[in-house]
Enzyme design. Structure first.
Site, short mmCIF file in Angstrom:
data_model
loop_
_atom_site.label_atom_id
_atom_site.label_comp_id
_atom_site.label_asym_id
_atom_site.label_seq_id
_atom_site.Cartn_x
_atom_site.Cartn_y
_atom_site.Cartn_z
N CYS A 32 7.90 23.31 -50.25
CA CYS A 32 7.43 23.19 -48.87
C CYS A 32 7.90 21.88 -48.26
O CYS A 32 8.29 20.96 -48.95
CB CYS A 32 5.89 23.18 -48.82
SG CYS A 32 5.09 24.65 -49.40
N CYS A 36 3.59 21.14 -44.17
CA CYS A 36 3.27 22.56 -44.28
C CYS A 36 1.78 22.82 -44.03
O CYS A 36 0.92 22.13 -44.57
CB CYS A 36 3.65 23.08 -45.66
SG CYS A 36 3.37 24.86 -45.86
N CYS A 63 9.03 28.22 -49.05
CA CYS A 63 7.74 28.65 -48.52
C CYS A 63 7.97 29.59 -47.34
O CYS A 63 8.82 29.33 -46.49
CB CYS A 63 6.95 27.42 -48.07
SG CYS A 63 5.40 27.79 -47.23
N CYS A 66 6.53 27.49 -43.89
CA CYS A 66 7.16 26.31 -43.29
C CYS A 66 8.68 26.26 -43.45
O CYS A 66 9.32 25.41 -42.84
CB CYS A 66 6.54 25.03 -43.85
SG CYS A 66 6.91 24.70 -45.58
#
Length: 73
Positions: A32, A36, A63, A66
């Site tokens: 991430c 995030c 992810c 994000c």
């Protein structure tokens, strides 16, 4: 930047650090951005990388919240 600083930045979801480092989560194998909106992982499960490509090379996937720009259409 120290590990403690990076942990604090991720816990505060500070978007101003996006692109400076990436947070990977050992338990989910997801990487991430620091800002995030997903749940913040336990500190013991956090791994940090300088680039997203390094994290992908280590077996982490982007992810879905994000890092949409890394997902193929």
């Amino acid at each position: 930047m120290t590990r403690e600083e990076m942990v604090r930045i991720c816990q505060n979801r500070d978007k101003s650090y996006e692109g400076k480092f990436f947070l990977a989560v050992k338990s989910t194998k997801i990487v991430c951005k620091p800002g995030c909106p997903s749940r913040v992982p336990l500190e013991k499960n956090m791994v940090f990388f300088d680039t997203a490509e390094e994290a992908f090379g280590a077996g982490y996937r982007p992810c879905k919240r994000c890092m949409k720009e890394y997902w193929r259409s």
